[in-house]
Design an enzyme around this catalytic site. Structure first.
Site, PDB file in Angstrom:
ATOM      1  CB  CYS A   1      35.472  47.762  35.850  1.00  0.00           C
ATOM      2  SG  CYS A   1      36.188  48.651  37.250  1.00  0.00           S
TER       3      CYS A   1
ATOM      4  CD  GLU B   1      37.808  44.621  43.853  1.00  0.00           C
ATOM      5  OE1 GLU B   1      36.768  45.036  43.295  1.00  0.00           O
ATOM      6  OE2 GLU B   1      37.891  44.458  45.087  1.00  0.00           O
TER       7      GLU B   1
END
Length: 473
Positions: free
Chosen positions: A244, A210
């Protein structure tokens, strides 16, 4: 203190004992994690504030409620998820039970990130527990208060035989990765992800990565400019831009930019006041090193600061900052910003904006702001990203029913809800058959004949009008 090797041997022994296989055990552990949150909310909020000066409101939404909601969703659905999925058969397998069985992978390693230090390690853990795995957790050493809290709470609430926390920095992580795991789940930067992949390759360990990247926000056509500004500002400066999935930059026409900027200024004043540094709702940069990097990017940028720009190293504060006249060669466009800095780049057409996005690495999230459905549909169909959201930012990742993960350079694999359960499960294809129909089976035995081959192809071929199909042996 146990060594890493001793911890791994203990946890692997627990998995081999089969203790994690019963669904009752898995649900008990998930419910224990729920108790962890219910009993320790104050301690969690204090740790978040120490690490990132994270406002209570943001910490509750992103670190507590997101995980708790995922827990509730998983607990409610786990019984149905673990059921075998039966598949279609042909004439030759008509009497057989053919199904997909989901089994745990074994002992998994989950490496968390510092920006959401609780969510990004416990959310994957939900999927790992639900699938029946044992797990080693490696929290980020950068978020020290949360790392310490996790090392205290996990063994208090979860099975100490099946789940363990290992603390430490880069060297400890490197040593940990020398061991064999059945899956590695990593959240963090692309540079570290390359090291994770190299270490995993030694043992042929599957990985979920991720990562991040530069998430674009394409604003085009008619829209509610005031609402767009509020949603953009909230998504960008949530957690001081250290997300993110935060919009990394804006693409819009010059006309849209000129209409948008006053509303962005208005939204910032409304959210954080005329002095954002004094606002309790504005977070801080996690470390001096990260603060230095962001300030250096601002210094190198040739863009024009139209909002913000102030900073204070003592408190690791950087004001919500907006820049215009930013070129694609600018320092701010060469790496993920990961801070409260928003560059605006000019495009002349929707095609130009889409081409700009497609010429770069695939982002973790992509945002399209427009009242025109055709604009949103065009962006959605002609681009690729981990996730997509129109007319808002970040919120798509809060829904347990949607997979969250990257594509290309922004990551591989996904999780949340059932998607996390599937990530940590082995899909085992199973066929249970008895001794019947041996008269049919003799068709496949030597000596081979053309007649037997014809009959066998007929019995094993998928029947579809106008298509001969393919034989399945």
């Amino acid at each position: 203190m146990e060594s890493q090797k001793q911890v791994l041997e203990r946890v692997r022994g627990a998995f081999r004992s089969g203790v994690t296989l019963p669904v009752k055990f898995r649900l008990t552990q998930l419910e224990a994690m729920m108790s962890l949150f219910e009993d320790n909310e104050t301690l969690i909020l204090e740790a978040m504030h120490k690490d990132l000066a994270k406002p209570k409101f943001e910490a509750v939404l992103s670190e507590i409620d997101m995980v708790v909601n995922d827990l509730c969703y998983t607990i409610s659905n786990l019984q149905s998820w673990i059921q075998p999925t039966y598949v279609g058969t042909n004439l030759a397998t008509k009497l057989d039970d053919c199904f997909v069985r989901r089994e745990p992978l074994g002992v998994v390693l989950i490496i968390g990130a510092w920006n959401y230090p609780l969510q990004l390690i416990l959310s994957p853990l939900i999927g790992a527990i639900a699938a029946g795995n044992c797990a080693i957790l490696k929290p980020s050493e950068i978020s020290r208060a949360t790392e310490k809290l996790l090392s205290e709470l996990i063994p208090k609430y979860l099975s100490q035989e099946c789940y363990a926390v290992i603390c430490g920095g880069a060297e400890e992580t490197k040593t940990l990765l020398e061991n064999r795991f059945d899956h590695i789940f990593y959240t963090g930067s692309q540079s570290v992800a390359r090291c994770i992949l190299q270490a995993a390759a030694v043992h042929l360990t599957p990985v979920t990565l991720e990562l991040g990247g530069k998430c674009p926000c394409l604003i085009y056509g008619r829209l509610d400019m005031k609402a767009a500004a509020k949603r953009l500002v909230w998504a960008k400066f949530f957690n001081a831009g250290q997300s993110c999935v935060a919009p990394d930059y804006v693409l819009c026409t010059a006309e849209t930019r000129d209409m948008l900027l006053p509303f962005v200024k208005e939204a910032l004043d409304s959210f954080y006041g005329s002095e954002p540094q004094q606002s309790p709702d504005m977070g801080r940069i996690v470390t001096d090193r990260h603060w230095d990097r962001l300030v250096e990017l601002l210094k190198k940028s040739e863009g024009k600061i139209v909002i913000g720009g102030e900073s204070d190293k003592k408190t690791r504060y950087i004001a919500p900052t907006v820049l215009v006249d930013v070129k694609e060669s600018d320092a701010l466009m060469q790496e993920e910003i990961f801070g409260p800095i928003l560059p605006i780049l000019i495009i002349k057409s929707l095609d130009e904006g889409i081409n700009f996005i497609n010429e770069r690495e695939k982002p973790l999230a992509l945002y399209a702001f427009s009242d025109e459905s055709q604009v949103v549909t065009t962006v959605l169909e002609r681009t690729s990203s981990g996730g997509f959201c129109s007319n808002d930012g970040i919120v798509h990742m809060s829904l347990s029913g949607l997979p969250f993960g990257g594509v290309g350079a922004s990551g591989m694999g996904n999780y949340h809800g059932r998607w996390g359960f599937e990530t940590f499960s082995h899909k085992r294809g199973c066929m249970l058959r008895g001794w019947g129909l041996e008269r049919v089976n003799v068709l496949r035995y030597p000596p081979y004949t053309e007649s037997n081959l014809s009959w066998l192809r007929w019995a094993t071929t998928s029947k579809k009008k106008g298509w001969a199909g393919c034989s399945v042996m």
